[in-house]
Every structure is written in C-alpha cells, then in structure tokens.
Scaffold this motif. Structure first.
Motif, PDB file in Angstrom:
ATOM      1  N   ARG A 161       0.812  -1.214   0.000  1.00  0.00           N
ATOM      2  CA  ARG A 161       0.000   0.000   0.000  1.00  0.00           C
ATOM      3  C   ARG A 161       0.846   1.265   0.000  1.00  0.00           C
ATOM      4  O   ARG A 161       0.339   2.348  -0.294  1.00  0.00           O
ATOM      5  N   ASN A 217       1.713   2.309  -3.929  1.00  0.00           N
ATOM      6  CA  ASN A 217       0.850   3.181  -4.728  1.00  0.00           C
ATOM      7  C   ASN A 217       0.325   4.356  -3.908  1.00  0.00           C
ATOM      8  O   ASN A 217      -0.621   5.014  -4.298  1.00  0.00           O
ATOM      9  N   ARG A 270      -1.737   7.134  -9.975  1.00  0.00           N
ATOM     10  CA  ARG A 270      -2.349   5.817  -9.765  1.00  0.00           C
ATOM     11  C   ARG A 270      -3.204   5.430 -10.954  1.00  0.00           C
ATOM     12  O   ARG A 270      -3.157   4.312 -11.440  1.00  0.00           O
ATOM     13  N   GLY A 271      -4.039   6.395 -11.393  1.00  0.00           N
ATOM     14  CA  GLY A 271      -4.933   6.098 -12.500  1.00  0.00           C
ATOM     15  C   GLY A 271      -4.166   5.685 -13.748  1.00  0.00           C
ATOM     16  O   GLY A 271      -4.583   4.805 -14.483  1.00  0.00           O
ATOM     17  N   SER A 304      -2.323  -0.222 -11.032  1.00  0.00           N
ATOM     18  CA  SER A 304      -3.627  -0.698 -10.568  1.00  0.00           C
ATOM     19  C   SER A 304      -3.398  -1.811  -9.558  1.00  0.00           C
ATOM     20  O   SER A 304      -2.266  -2.230  -9.328  1.00  0.00           O
ATOM     21  N   MET A 305      -4.492  -2.280  -8.965  1.00  0.00           N
ATOM     22  CA  MET A 305      -4.319  -3.178  -7.825  1.00  0.00           C
ATOM     23  C   MET A 305      -5.390  -4.262  -7.827  1.00  0.00           C
ATOM     24  O   MET A 305      -6.530  -4.015  -8.236  1.00  0.00           O
ATOM     25  N   PHE A 315      -7.088  -7.178  -5.175  1.00  0.00           N
ATOM     26  CA  PHE A 315      -7.170  -7.312  -3.719  1.00  0.00           C
ATOM     27  C   PHE A 315      -7.431  -8.745  -3.278  1.00  0.00           C
ATOM     28  O   PHE A 315      -7.995  -9.549  -4.010  1.00  0.00           O
ATOM     29  N   GLN A 316      -7.056  -9.012  -2.020  1.00  0.00           N
ATOM     30  CA  GLN A 316      -7.195 -10.365  -1.479  1.00  0.00           C
ATOM     31  C   GLN A 316      -8.649 -10.825  -1.485  1.00  0.00           C
ATOM     32  O   GLN A 316      -8.952 -11.932  -1.895  1.00  0.00           O
ATOM     33  N   ALA A 325     -12.627  -7.195  -3.446  1.00  0.00           N
ATOM     34  CA  ALA A 325     -13.003  -5.767  -3.348  1.00  0.00           C
ATOM     35  C   ALA A 325     -13.729  -5.280  -4.585  1.00  0.00           C
ATOM     36  O   ALA A 325     -13.490  -4.181  -5.057  1.00  0.00           O
ATOM     37  N   ARG A 333     -10.389  -5.820 -13.985  1.00  0.00           N
ATOM     38  CA  ARG A 333     -10.475  -4.406 -13.617  1.00  0.00           C
ATOM     39  C   ARG A 333      -9.082  -3.766 -13.679  1.00  0.00           C
ATOM     40  O   ARG A 333      -8.916  -2.654 -14.162  1.00  0.00           O
ATOM     41  N   ALA A 334      -8.093  -4.526 -13.193  1.00  0.00           N
ATOM     42  CA  ALA A 334      -6.725  -4.005 -13.247  1.00  0.00           C
ATOM     43  C   ALA A 334      -6.221  -3.948 -14.691  1.00  0.00           C
ATOM     44  O   ALA A 334      -5.546  -2.993 -15.084  1.00  0.00           O
TER      45      ALA A 334
END
Ligand SMILES: Nc1ncnc2c1ncn2[C@@H]1O[C@H](COP(=O)(O)OP(=O)(O)O)[C@@H](O)[C@H]1O
Ligand SMILES: [Mg+2]
Lengths: 413, 355
Positions: free
Chosen positions: B70, B73, B102-103, B107-108, B110-111, B114, B175-176
């Motif tokens: 975290r 980014n 970031r945009g 990108s990310m 998640f576990q 999300a 999404r990423a």
C-alpha cells in the motif's frame, strides 16, 4: 458564616437557554421566518396534493420520476426536457404563458383532454406535463434504456388518470370520497410496486378503513407533516453522518449531542419551537426534526464505517477522488443501513405527531389531542388507529426500500 | 530505470513513529521497542522491480506485506523512505498528482476481490477508465475486451455476488487490466481461492504476463506460489527483508534458518529446472540422447529420464548441448542442499508458521 454562598450555587442553565434563544431570535429572526415559510409552504403543498391530487400534479410527478430514472443514462436530452418544462411552468406561473399558448393552439388538439377531465378549460400545466412526459418516454424508447420502468411509470400514470375519470365522471355518486379514494389507490399501487402484494393488500384494506372513519384528510395532513419533517431530518442527518464517519473527532462530539436530542422529553422542544415559529405546522415539524434526526445520523455513520475497507481502497487505488468515492461507493453501499435510519426517523416522526398536534400542527395529532381535552374516547381512538395504520404503512414501505439496496458487508479479514 | 523502487521504506503506526524509526534503523528488533506503543509494520525495506518482472513479496501473516504494497501506490504514506515509480518520487507528490499517477500507472488486485457489489461485472471492470473520464462507449468496449481475456465474456451483465470466488477474482484482474497500467499490484490475490482454482489463476497470470508484459508486484504467504510466479522473491520477516533472490537462489542458498525452514515445504521439482540440475556433458557423445529445454521443470523430466537408457541432453535453441541430466543428478538436486540448515523439530516449525 451565614454570608457564605450555599453550595452548590444555583446555576442559571434554563435562563441561559432562554437568553440564547432571545439573542438568536433578535439577530437571526429573518432566517427563522424564511425557514418557517419554506416549511409551511412544503407541508401545505404536500398536504393539498395528498388530499386532492390534480391531474397536472400527477403528470408532473410521473415526468419527474422518469427524468430521475433516465438522467444518468441519457443526461443531455433528459435535462433539456426537464429544463424546458421547468421554464414553461415558471412562465405559466408568472405570466400565464401556457394559457396563451394553449388558447392559440387549434382547439381540437385539447378537446379530448377537456372531455377526459370534465373541465371547461384546458389546464396549461397539465399540457406541459403531458408533453414533458411524452418527450421523456420518447427519449427512453429511442435509446432503448430502462424500458420496463418507463412502461410501468407511464402505464401507472395513465391508470391513475383513468381512475380519476372513473371516480369523478363515469360513476359519480357511488364513491363517497372520490379524491380520497384516488389517493388511497395511488398509495396502494406504490406499496404494491415497492414492497409486494402483501403490503398492497394491507394498504387497500387499512387505508379504506381510514377513509371510512372519516380521518382521511387528517391522516394526509399528518403524512405531509411527517414526510416533510423526515425529509429535512434526513437532509441534515446525511451530511452529519458522513462527517462523523470520516472524522473520529466529529463522531465523538456528535455522540453526546445526539443522545441529548433523543432523550430530552419531546415536549421540551415545543417551547422554543413556538418561540421561534409561532403556532401551526412549522413548530411541529421543527420539533419533530430535532427529535427524529439522531438515528439518521447514527445509522449513516454506521453504514459508511461498516463498508469493507478493501472496497473503499479499491476506489482509491484506481485514482478516484474523495467525492466520487463517497457518492459512487460509500453512499450506495451504505444505503441499506441509511434506509434503516430513515425508517427510524419516520417512525420517531410519527410518534411526535400527537405532541405536535398540541401546538396546532393539525392532522391526526389534533384529533387525538381534541379527544383528550373533550374526553371524547371515540375520536381519540379513531385518530390513534389512523396513526397506527400510517405507521405500519410507512414502516413496511421504507423497510422494503432498505432490503432492495445492495449489500456491501462482504467478508472482512 | 526500474519500474518500482523502494528506498529504505519504514512504516510505523503510532504516535511516536519517528522515534521508533531512529531506533529501528540501528537494527533493533520491532519487539524491543514495544514500550513506545507503536507497531512497526515495515522496516528498512529496499528493492527495485524491473519493467516486465514479476516480483513476489513473501512473508507470514503480520510480516507487513499489505502495508508495504500500500505504500507502493501511495495508499499509505511511508513514515520514512521513498517510493519511486518510473523514476518519480511519489512520496513528494500532491494528493491530486498521486491520484492521477495511480490512474495512469498502477492498478491493484485485492485479497478479498473488493469488487463493487452494486455494479455489474462490466462496470466493475470499467471502473479505472471511468475514473479517468474515458467516454462510456470506449470504456465499455475495453472492459469487455479485458473480460474476454480472463474468460468472463459471458458474464458482463451479472452482479459480482452471482459469480464464484475464482470468477470474482478474474473480474478483479480484469479491472486491473482494463485500467491498462504498466504496473499491477496484487495483494494475496489468490489466497482466498481453493487450491485448484488458485493453480488455474496462477497459470492464467503467467500466460497473461507473457502476452502483456506487465510489471507485477505479487504478495503471498505461500512460498510455493512465490516460487511458481516470481522472477524474483523478497522474503519478509517481522517487517524486515530477509532475502531477495530468484527462486533457485532462495531454494539453494537460503539466507538463514528462517528461509531454509520455509523452503522445506517447497516442491523442489517444480522450481528446479533442467539447467539448474544438469551436470557438465563435456566430451560425451550426446548425439542420440533425448533433448530437453533448459527451463523445463524437473517435475517434467522424471518420466523421460526413467524411460530411456542414457541421460537427457539439455540443449539451447541452436541444439547445442549445454549439459546432461541423469537420474542421480535429479535425485541429489531434490535433496535439500547441504548449506540449508534443517529444521530443529517439526513442532516448533508449525508453531512458527501459525504465528
Ligand atoms: N492501520 C494500522 N494501524 C496499526 N497497525 C497496523 C495497521 N495496519 C497494519 N498494522 C499492523 O502492521 C502489521 C503488519 O500488517 P500487514 O501489513 O497487514 O501484514 P500482512 O499483510 O503481511 O499480514 C501487523 O502487526 C498489523 O497489526
Ligand atoms: Mg495482508
């Protein structure tokens, strides 16, 4: 020894409160007058609509619902229609422009409407509404967006108009209170559409009872008062709840204030409310807002705080600015909890109406209060039953909205 | 220029964080500064991730992995140290500039996926482009393309809850991918999935990576997963880096007991390759030996080495013989290396893992 002050000395708490009120009223009297006028106008308008809905109002309402449903998908045409219609309404209100237009249009264009509504002149507002509604429906049809909803709304609108025609013109005299019956049917349809057939049937039966005990107009006055008060309470509670969710400091400061607002005996609010707003519906609304607001704040805060941290992080990780995260992620996901808060706000608001009746807010509260002061058990009971029916109706309706909202409480770890 | 550079990163939670950093930078263990009432999550972490690399951060629960990723980014500001993305120090950026970066660049995944439960799969995938203000038609098209890529083309209009866990994480991946950033951060992205699905997702990630050449920082608590995915692995313990190296380096030359004990559970035959177990074949006549590629995992050689008489020849693209793989070579490579210290007792190890 006798010169010593007694301990503890008398603290002028009440006097201080009075002084503060007087100071506020002398310095900000204009603000209170304006707020009072707005509240009064809202309650009166809503009450008039509920007791005697006009075809023009129904049409405008249907157009508004369509516009709200379509605006996100097709903002430009929808906003154009809404803007034009609003301008026409304003022009009509200010210079009777609509009447001029309608009177210069070919007469047979509107004869059907005159016939349908049994009027000898055409209501320009109705014409504006119908044109706007048709334009919005056309936008939806051309772009093929949300067709089922558009069909339901326009269909419902047609049904309501037909229903009005049936009640007033086709079978005159059969229905004792045609305006009340029309509103009752509209409310029933709303309950059916939002919460399913059970509440629909309940509404049909229970609201008919309200009509038959001749408390309909009072019930609608109370409904208007509670809805306006709840709307104001929610409008104040929502931003406060958001602030409290974002800032622990705000949350800690608000908590005791909310506790105080909720536990202070509700009668106490009436005194300053009358002081600021004199008698009538307005102090009733204000006292109701103060008393009913706390759960709105609390549940908004809770709703936002309980959202899975990762989901909010996901918004941040893709570079979304705070406002977009609030409106696009947090508020939609808090909606079911917020709606539970709104439900409580409305219930608390209803529980205030009898007390508000004491200050001349009218409606069912007044009936109950008269029942008490005249020792008229029948009147009091009928007023009370009508309150209960309204309460059940509103409770089930808002609970159904809360159930429909998306859930975000996914597993956290 | 590295795609991601972490430069002496510290993250300490608590009021007296900077005091704690001073103490920690002298090499104190995080448990020895308990009286400061702080949590030292990440301590003096430095590394560089090259473009196109899969860099895996491995560590047990609580070792500071999520905190570290975290900071990469800017979701968390470091207590001390800097993070550079393509040479830009993001710790010096304004909030607005950081959001823009970031945009565009990171990108990310998640576990717990999300995903936004109130948006359709397609709208979820399109989110990054929506934030960047890409027109609706274009972002839907690109999101649809990414969903096709992860095999969810037929699920666009469903809500996330209607999908299984593996499919939801594919949406997270889409999404990423739709955001079309060069860098993707993945925080235990496959840890919540069933083992079989996890394997599928790993395979898919490796394939996607081969096609798209993203820079990936992948976090996991599972060394097998780290070995399978990582070009290089960074092992974290109690907030500090214990070792950074390729899977084979970690396996064959663990930096200390701690890493060595981890490697015991690793399926060595899937990490070691023909090239790493081969012996010199100088002078031998390898003309009629069977051929294998240098990067073939040892696990795939068992059958072949058993079914032919001689050793296997490891050859490069020009069919030049690089070495020979015999059954004995395989067996001795599969045994733990001598310099890797064996675990004292099984019980103690399990306890460590639980902590
Ligand atoms: N916001 C926070 N405040 C205080 N302590 C935190 C916070 N976030 C994480 N920690 C602590 O930092 C340590 C590392 O956490 P984390 O980075 O989540 O580890 P991992 O992802 O490797 O399991 C843990 O001890 C955790 O309790
Ligand atoms: Mg973690």
């Amino acid at each position: 020894m006798s010169q010593l002050l007694p301990f503890p000395p008398r603290l002028p708490l009440g006097e201080g409160f009075e002084a503060l009120n007087t100071w506020l009223k002398t310095h900000f009297g204009g603000v209170f007058d304006t707020v009072g006028a707005v509240i009064d106008w809202s309650v009166t308008t809503l009450r008039d609509f509920l007791t005697d809905p006009q075809a023009a109002q129904l049409t405008a309402l249907a157009a508004l619902v369509l516009a709200a449903a379509l605006v996100r998908a097709r903002p430009v045409p929808v906003l154009t229609v809404v803007g034009t219609a609003t301008a026409l309404y304003v022009a009509q209100a200010a210079f009777a422009l609509g009447n001029t237009l309608v009177n210069h249009a070919p007469p047979h264009l509107f004869l059907w409407a005159m016939h349908l509504f049994g009027q000898d002149s055409v209501d320009a507002n109705l014409v504006i509404g119908i044109v706007a509604l048709a334009a919005l429906a056309a936008v939806a049809a051309v772009h093929r967006v949300r067709l089922p909803l558009v069909g339901a709304v326009t269909g419902g609108w047609l049904a309501a108009i037909l229903c009005g025609w049936l009640l007033f013109d086709a079978v005159p005299g059969v229905i004792a209170q045609p305006t009340a019956t029309l509103t009752m049917l509209l409310l029933t349809a709303l309950a059916w559409a939002v919460a399913g057939w059970r509440l629909g049937v309940f509404s049909l039966v229970a609201l008919t009872v309200v009509i038959s005990i001749e408390q309909w107009d009072n019930a609608m006055a109370t409904l208007a008062l509670v809805l306006v008060a709840s709307l104001i309470a929610v409008l104040v509670a929502l931003p406060l709840g958001v602030l409290a969710a974002y800032s622990t400091v705000v949350s800690r400061v608000l908590k005791p204030v909310l506790d105080l607002m909720q536990t202070m005996p509700a009668f106490v609010y009436l005194i300053p409310a009358i002081f600021f707003f004199s008698l009538g519906a307005v102090p009733g609304v204000v006292a109701t807002v103060v008393f009913a607001m706390p759960p709105g704040v609390r549940l908004t805060e809770l709703g936002i705080r309980q959202i899975d941290r990762e989901i909010v992080e996901a918004g941040e990780a893709f570079g979304a600015p705070p406002l977009k995260i609030l409106t696009g992620i947090q508020l939609p996901l808090a909606l079911s909890t917020v709606m539970a808060g709104v439900n409580q706000v409305i219930m608390l608001g209803l529980s205030m109406v009898v007390i508000a009746g004491m200050v001349g807010a009218g409606g069912l509260g007044n009936q109950v209060y008269q029942g008490i002061s005249r020792n008229d058990g029948a009147l009091g009971f009928e007023g009370g039953i009508a309150v209960v029916i309204l309460a059940i109706f509103l409770d089930r309706l808002t609970a159904a909205v809360a159930r429909r909202a998306p859930q975000a409480r996914t597993a956290t770890a | 220029m590295p795609a991601v550079r972490a430069n002496h990163l510290y993250k300490v939670f608590g009021k007296r964080a900077s005091q704690a950093v001073t103490l920690l930078s002298d090499g104190r263990h995080r448990d020895t500064i308990k009286d400061l009432d702080v949590t030292a999550a990440v301590i003096d972490v430095s590394f560089e991730v090259q473009p196109g690399e899969i860099f895996v951060v491995m560590g047990l629960s609580g070792s500071g992995k999520s905190t570290l990723i975290r900071m990469l980014n800017g979701l968390l500001p470091p207590t001390s140290g800097t993070v550079e993305i393509d040479g830009t120090d993001i710790t010096a950026l304004s909030r607005r500039a950081l959001r823009a970066l970031r945009g565009e660049k990171i990108s990310m995944v998640f576990q717990h996926f999300a995903l936004f439960p109130h948006r359709s799969v397609l709208e979820n995938a399109a989110y990054g482009l929506e934030v960047r203000g890409v027109a609706r038609a274009e972002r839907r098209e690109r999101a649809a393309h990414a969903l096709d890529l992860v095999g969810l083309g037929d699920w666009k209009d469903h809500l996330p809850q209607q999908l299984s866990g593996g499919m939801q994480q594919r949406v997270g991946l889409a999404r990423a991918l739709t955001a079309d950033t060069d860098i993707i951060l993945m925080d235990e992205a496959f840890s919540a999935l069933d083992p079989l699905i996890r394997r599928d997702m790993q395979t898919q990630l490796i394939q996607l990576q081969a096609e798209l050449g993203k820079t990936i920082v992948f976090i996991t608590h599972d060394l097998n997963e780290a070995m399978r995915l990582g070009d290089r692995i960074c092992v974290l313990r109690d907030g500090r880096v214990v070792q950074i190296g390729t899977p084979e380096e970690i396996l064959n030359h663990p930096a200390d007991d701690y890493v060595a004990r981890f490697t015991e559970d690793v399926d060595r035959s899937r990490v070691l390759t023909a090239a790493s177990v081969m012996e010199p074949a100088a002078g031998a006549d390898a003309a009629d030996w069977e051929r294998v590629e240098p990067d073939a995992p040892v696990a795939e050689l068992f059958q072949r080495v058993a079914s032919c008489d001689g050793p296997l020849a490891v050859v490069d693209e020009q069919d030049r013989v690089l070495g020979a793989v015999s059954p004995t070579a395989i067996l001795s490579a599969l045994a733990a290396p001598e310099d890797a210290v064996p675990a004292p007792a099984g019980g103690e190890r399990r306890e460590e893992a639980r902590r």
